[in-house]
Write a protein that holds these residues in place. Sequence first.
Motif, PDB file in Angstrom:
ATOM      1  N   PHE A 212       2.230  -5.593   1.662  1.00  0.00           N
ATOM      2  CA  PHE A 212       3.381  -6.416   2.033  1.00  0.00           C
ATOM      3  C   PHE A 212       4.218  -5.733   3.118  1.00  0.00           C
ATOM      4  O   PHE A 212       4.775  -6.392   3.989  1.00  0.00           O
ATOM      5  CB  PHE A 212       4.244  -6.698   0.802  1.00  0.00           C
ATOM      6  N   LYS A 213       4.272  -4.408   3.068  1.00  0.00           N
ATOM      7  CA  LYS A 213       5.013  -3.669   4.093  1.00  0.00           C
ATOM      8  C   LYS A 213       4.371  -3.866   5.465  1.00  0.00           C
ATOM      9  O   LYS A 213       5.069  -4.016   6.476  1.00  0.00           O
ATOM     10  CB  LYS A 213       5.037  -2.179   3.745  1.00  0.00           C
ATOM     11  N   SER A 214       3.041  -3.881   5.517  1.00  0.00           N
ATOM     12  CA  SER A 214       2.368  -4.100   6.796  1.00  0.00           C
ATOM     13  C   SER A 214       2.698  -5.486   7.345  1.00  0.00           C
ATOM     14  O   SER A 214       2.908  -5.657   8.554  1.00  0.00           O
ATOM     15  CB  SER A 214       0.850  -3.932   6.646  1.00  0.00           C
ATOM     16  N   SER A 215       2.758  -6.483   6.473  1.00  0.00           N
ATOM     17  CA  SER A 215       3.141  -7.827   6.899  1.00  0.00           C
ATOM     18  C   SER A 215       4.574  -7.846   7.406  1.00  0.00           C
ATOM     19  O   SER A 215       4.885  -8.459   8.439  1.00  0.00           O
ATOM     20  CB  SER A 215       2.993  -8.818   5.739  1.00  0.00           C
ATOM     21  N   TYR A 216       5.447  -7.173   6.692  1.00  0.00           N
ATOM     22  CA  TYR A 216       6.864  -7.138   7.062  1.00  0.00           C
ATOM     23  C   TYR A 216       7.056  -6.462   8.424  1.00  0.00           C
ATOM     24  O   TYR A 216       7.831  -6.944   9.261  1.00  0.00           O
ATOM     25  CB  TYR A 216       7.653  -6.395   5.991  1.00  0.00           C
ATOM     26  N   ASP A 217       6.360  -5.365   8.653  1.00  0.00           N
ATOM     27  CA  ASP A 217       6.492  -4.643   9.920  1.00  0.00           C
ATOM     28  C   ASP A 217       6.098  -5.519  11.102  1.00  0.00           C
ATOM     29  O   ASP A 217       6.752  -5.504  12.149  1.00  0.00           O
ATOM     30  CB  ASP A 217       5.641  -3.378   9.903  1.00  0.00           C
ATOM     31  N   ASP A 234      -6.196  -0.956  10.430  1.00  0.00           N
ATOM     32  CA  ASP A 234      -5.635   0.363  10.729  1.00  0.00           C
ATOM     33  C   ASP A 234      -4.638   0.791   9.654  1.00  0.00           C
ATOM     34  O   ASP A 234      -4.670   1.926   9.172  1.00  0.00           O
ATOM     35  CB  ASP A 234      -4.937   0.344  12.096  1.00  0.00           C
ATOM     36  N   TYR A 235      -3.772  -0.129   9.291  1.00  0.00           N
ATOM     37  CA  TYR A 235      -2.690   0.193   8.359  1.00  0.00           C
ATOM     38  C   TYR A 235      -3.228   0.518   6.976  1.00  0.00           C
ATOM     39  O   TYR A 235      -2.679   1.373   6.266  1.00  0.00           O
ATOM     40  CB  TYR A 235      -1.723  -0.991   8.289  1.00  0.00           C
ATOM     41  N   PRO A 290       1.655 -13.214   8.768  1.00  0.00           N
ATOM     42  CA  PRO A 290       2.294 -12.092   8.070  1.00  0.00           C
ATOM     43  C   PRO A 290       3.682 -12.412   7.531  1.00  0.00           C
ATOM     44  O   PRO A 290       4.198 -11.679   6.684  1.00  0.00           O
ATOM     45  CB  PRO A 290       2.341 -10.993   9.138  1.00  0.00           C
ATOM     46  N   ARG A 291       4.297 -13.512   7.980  1.00  0.00           N
ATOM     47  CA  ARG A 291       5.601 -13.886   7.425  1.00  0.00           C
ATOM     48  C   ARG A 291       5.500 -14.180   5.931  1.00  0.00           C
ATOM     49  O   ARG A 291       6.485 -14.030   5.194  1.00  0.00           O
ATOM     50  CB  ARG A 291       6.175 -15.100   8.163  1.00  0.00           C
ATOM     51  N   TYR A 297       7.774  -8.836   0.464  1.00  0.00           N
ATOM     52  CA  TYR A 297       8.315  -7.492   0.644  1.00  0.00           C
ATOM     53  C   TYR A 297       9.834  -7.471   0.549  1.00  0.00           C
ATOM     54  O   TYR A 297      10.420  -6.567  -0.069  1.00  0.00           O
ATOM     55  CB  TYR A 297       7.865  -6.925   1.992  1.00  0.00           C
ATOM     56  N   ASP A 298      10.495  -8.460   1.158  1.00  0.00           N
ATOM     57  CA  ASP A 298      11.967  -8.454   1.131  1.00  0.00           C
ATOM     58  C   ASP A 298      12.556  -9.285  -0.004  1.00  0.00           C
ATOM     59  O   ASP A 298      13.775  -9.388  -0.149  1.00  0.00           O
ATOM     60  CB  ASP A 298      12.543  -8.889   2.481  1.00  0.00           C
TER      61      ASP A 298
END
Length: 384
Positions: A212-217, A234-235, A290-291, A297-298
Motif C-alpha cells: 500500500f505504501k508503494s501505491s501511496y508513493d 522494483d519496490y 495506485p490510488r 494506506y491513508d
Amino acid sequence: MKLGTEDHMSGTTTGTKTGVARTHSRARKVWLVIGANVAVVAVAAVTTFAIFKHSVDSYVDPWIQKVADAGYEQKTAQVNDVNLSYVEGPDNGPPLVLLHAQLMDWFDYSRVMPDLAHDYHVFVVDYQGHGATTYPDDYPMTANQIGADLGAFMDREIGEPAFVSGNSSDGLLTTWLAANRPDIVRAAVLEDPPLFASEYPEIKNTVAIKAFKSSYDVASSETGNEDFLVYWLDYNSAFFDKNVFPGSATVIKYFTTSYREANPGEPVELNFIPDETIRLLMRGLEEYDPRFGAAFYDGSWNEGFDHAEALQKITAPTLLIHANFSTTDDGLLNGAMDQDEADQAMSLLSDGTYKRVDSEHVVHLDQPTEYVSILNDFFLDGSK
C-alpha cells in the motif's frame, strides 16, 4: 674435434627447435579445441535463450480459450460516472457476482469460471481501480462510493437478488453490499477478507502495508509513474526473491519489456513464473490504479465504512472463508485475518458460517476445485 663438436652442437640446437615447434603445435591444437567448444557452448546458450525468449513472448494463457469455450463474453456497462468492464457467462442458473482480489482483474477467476458456468449465470466485474473499468480522474476510492456503484450495476444488469462472492478487498465490498443493499444480495461468500485488519491504524501492523505504501508513493507523486508494474517490481523485489527465485525481479522486468514489445496492447503473461497467483498479479498490475491502494494506506478507503457495524447489519446467509495466516518475527500479520479477527467477524454475523481452508490468500486460484465445491455447497443446497 672441432668439426665433431660443431656437429653435436648443431644437432642439439635443431632438436630443441623441433621440440618447441611440436609443443607450440600441440598448444595451438588444444586452444583450437577449447575455442571450438566455447563457440559451441556460446551458440547453444544463445540458441537456448532465443528459444526460451520466444516461448515467453508467444505464450497465451490456455484458460483464455477455456473461458471463451464456456460461453463467457466481455462487456461494459455505464453506471453513473463509471464505465464498468465485466465478463458475463451463459444463463445456466441463479446470478452469481464474482469480485476479484486487489491488484488483479477478472481473469484471476478464470480457473473456476468454466465449472461455475454449469450452475450459475456468472458476472465477473473489474471494479474501480482495476482492469478495463474507467471513471473520472477525481473518482473517490472509498468503499461507500465503489459499493454504491456496484449496487447500481447489479440493479441495471442483473435486476434480481444475486449470490455474491468477493476475495480480499472485494470481500470487504461484498460485506458492504450485503450490509447496505440487502435487496440485491441473496447470500454472500467473504473469501478471506481483511476484516478489521485493513482498518486504520490496524493496517500498519500487516505485511500488506508495504504494498500500500508503494501505491501511496506513486499516487501522491507530482510526476506520477506511468509504468506502475515496473515500479512495483522494483519496490517489492524482496517479495519476488522469496516467492519466485533470488534476483527474479530483474529477470521479470526484462521479460515484461520483451513480452510487451512482442504483444502490444496485451496484458503481460509470463509463463516461467510457477505460482499462478503471482503470474496473474503481473496481468492485473498492468492496469491497476495506485490510488486504490493509496486509499488503504491513508485510511480513506474505509471512511464511513465500519467493519463491525456492517457485519451486524447483514441479514443474508454469509459464509466466511478463512485462509492461512502467520505472524512475522517483527509481529506483522501475514495474511488477511488472524483467528481473533475471524472469530470477531463470526460473532457479529446473524446468519454466518465459518470455513477454515488450508490455502493461500486467493483461494479460488490456490484451491480452485475446493473453492467451487464450497460455493456450490453453500449457495445451491436449497436453503438460500
